[in-house]
Design a protein around this motif. Sequence first.
Motif, PDB file in Angstrom:
ATOM      1  N   ILE A 237      45.000  16.382 -44.210  1.00 51.46           N
ATOM      2  CA  ILE A 237      44.168  17.232 -43.839  1.00 51.46           C
ATOM      3  C   ILE A 237      43.166  16.772 -42.788  1.00 51.46           C
ATOM      4  CG2 ILE A 237      42.397  17.567 -45.436  1.00 51.46           C
ATOM      5  CD1 ILE A 237      43.494  20.589 -43.766  1.00 51.46           C
ATOM      6  N   ASP A 238      42.766  15.620 -43.005  1.00 54.45           N
ATOM      7  CA  ASP A 238      41.845  14.902 -42.457  1.00 54.45           C
ATOM      8  C   ASP A 238      42.298  14.909 -40.963  1.00 54.45           C
ATOM      9  OD1 ASP A 238      40.516  14.607 -44.640  1.00 54.45           O
ATOM     10  OD2 ASP A 238      40.797  12.374 -44.756  1.00 54.45           O
ATOM     11  N   LYS A 239      43.590  14.244 -40.776  1.00 56.83           N
ATOM     12  CA  LYS A 239      44.049  14.089 -39.288  1.00 56.83           C
ATOM     13  C   LYS A 239      44.599  15.301 -38.547  1.00 56.83           C
ATOM     14  CE  LYS A 239      46.228  10.080 -41.420  1.00 56.83           C
ATOM     15  NZ  LYS A 239      47.355   9.226 -41.852  1.00 56.83           N
ATOM     16  N   SER A 374      38.557  21.764 -52.452  1.00 52.93           N
ATOM     17  CA  SER A 374      37.712  20.824 -52.507  1.00 52.93           C
ATOM     18  C   SER A 374      37.330  19.924 -51.307  1.00 52.93           C
ATOM     19  CB  SER A 374      37.412  20.027 -53.762  1.00 52.93           C
ATOM     20  OG  SER A 374      37.455  20.681 -55.013  1.00 52.93           O
ATOM     21  N   VAL A 375      38.603  19.230 -50.996  1.00 46.63           N
ATOM     22  CA  VAL A 375      38.458  18.427 -49.735  1.00 46.63           C
ATOM     23  C   VAL A 375      38.323  18.950 -48.693  1.00 46.63           C
ATOM     24  CG1 VAL A 375      41.212  18.276 -49.030  1.00 46.63           C
ATOM     25  CG2 VAL A 375      39.833  16.285 -49.056  1.00 46.63           C
ATOM     26  N   TYR A 376      38.909  20.468 -48.579  1.00 47.03           N
ATOM     27  CA  TYR A 376      38.630  21.008 -47.097  1.00 47.03           C
ATOM     28  C   TYR A 376      37.286  21.566 -47.193  1.00 47.03           C
ATOM     29  CZ  TYR A 376      38.810  24.961 -43.998  1.00 47.03           C
ATOM     30  OH  TYR A 376      38.488  25.734 -42.918  1.00 47.03           O
ATOM     31  N   ALA A 394      36.580  10.510 -45.106  1.00 48.33           N
ATOM     32  CA  ALA A 394      36.984   9.553 -45.993  1.00 48.33           C
ATOM     33  C   ALA A 394      36.234   9.472 -47.454  1.00 48.33           C
ATOM     34  CB  ALA A 394      36.822   8.086 -45.565  1.00 48.33           C
ATOM     35  N   LEU A 395      35.059  10.011 -47.249  1.00 50.09           N
ATOM     36  CA  LEU A 395      33.959  10.195 -48.202  1.00 50.09           C
ATOM     37  C   LEU A 395      34.640  11.314 -49.231  1.00 50.09           C
ATOM     38  CD1 LEU A 395      31.722   9.509 -50.298  1.00 50.09           C
ATOM     39  CD2 LEU A 395      30.255  10.832 -48.397  1.00 50.09           C
ATOM     40  N   ALA A 396      34.830  12.537 -48.444  1.00 56.38           N
ATOM     41  CA  ALA A 396      35.340  13.808 -48.970  1.00 56.38           C
ATOM     42  C   ALA A 396      36.573  13.465 -49.891  1.00 56.38           C
ATOM     43  CB  ALA A 396      35.434  14.808 -48.047  1.00 56.38           C
TER      44      ALA A 396
END
Length: 495
Positions: A237-239, A374-376, A394-396
């Motif tokens: 999801i980050d990228k 949660s990560v979103y 990265a922290l998430a």
Amino acid sequence: MGIVLKQSFKNTLFIYLGFAFGGINTLFLYTRFLEDEYYGLVTFLLATSNLLMPLIALGIHHTIVKFFSSYFTKVEKDKFLSSVLFLPLLIAIPMGFFGNLFYEEISTYLSVENPIIKEYTFVIYLVAFTTAYFEVFYAWAKVQFQSVFGNIIKELWNRVVVMILLFGVYFEFLTKTEFIYYLTAAYFLRMFVMMFYAFSLYFPKFTFARPDNFNEIARFSLYIILAGSAGAIILDIDKFMIPGKESLEKAAYYSVAVFIGSFIEAPSRAMLNILQPLTSKTLNEENHKEVASLYKKSSINLLLISGFFFVLINANVNQLFSLLPKEYAGGALVVLMISILKLYNGFLGNNGAIINNSKFYKITLPLSLSMAFSVYFLNKLFYYELDLGTNGLALATLIVILVANTFKLLFVKSKFSMTPFTDKSWLMILIVTVLYLLFNFWDFPISDIYLFKIPVHPIINILLKSILITIIYVFLVIKLNVSTEITKLSKRFYK
């Protein structure tokens, strides 16, 4: 543990060989032969296809691993494989149809911030489809306890192809557009190679008859497809989110840092290739003593090997970034956070395989969904609102995976009364921590040396520190007898 160590060793070698090719591609060729925008584009397309892949695969690659060993006759096995092989098409065909029907709307939505994406949106579906069926046939080989060939194809194929194509772009044999098209074609070819290999190991007599437990298989696949889709969100999801706020170049910069931090996960991936079907087999046989043994042995050995690469990577990370174009600098904190979560994953051994292949597999769905949401939302908070940049992404990921893995650790303890800890676990953590702190804050005082305008002094520094770390680490591990398997292996080597 013999078959595990034997195939894990081979798999680790090929995974690190793949990482070597990937490292050359990621750190040097992509950054110099392909414009940052196109590197970011490739990163976005592949990351988005990874988000889509579990949905198309329908969880069948996990289903094959869980259920194949529960059948004891060829007739039963053939019914099972015949019934699951074509199930992904139930998702892939309608998805392809509606994707084509609404292609303009989808491509426009994805390319709002970066118009270049629009022309290549179809690549996402094609790569997702081929990767899904590759994983199905790879699982087919793994349940025959033959994971090495599939591992070679998975880890080396695309990276070698990328290297060849990048040189094609550099020497102007290929355009950047052709690079992406040929890379897509390579995914198709990889899928067919894996298919032929899987069929060479076990070719079923195809039948329309369904296995007696087909409803159970369907329920498991439904849970795993949703859990797998949620799991993919956590990883990629980050990228996917970066181009929604910033340029594609940022996705390229972040991808490099994540790649470096992920280097330490190779032993986990190698060992789990064979541990997954072996864990499933022991659970189906209700051999909980062997499951507990695999749990502890996989944990200490993965912690030992992953810890070694954790120290090597983070002790040399600043020197490593000094070899890259200045735009890529500043990713050391991302590397540290990603490598910590990969180290923790290794510490848990085959924890995930125990849960996924047991009667408690349903817990993976709410857990994965909770992690995905949660990560979103943490990405939205850290990246968009608090503007922490890629460090926030990265922290998430670190927070979510640390919490989720701790939950899985406690869950297995409560349901199976087993933990991965041994009397050497905390000693191994102490060794990793002390060596990281000792070697992270100093470098050899080497004067600047350049060869054809390429800085050589960071490479010398990395080599010297790595040699010193390796000597101390290996000495401590053998002297303190951290791992029985490693100690036996070292004695055979000395003989």
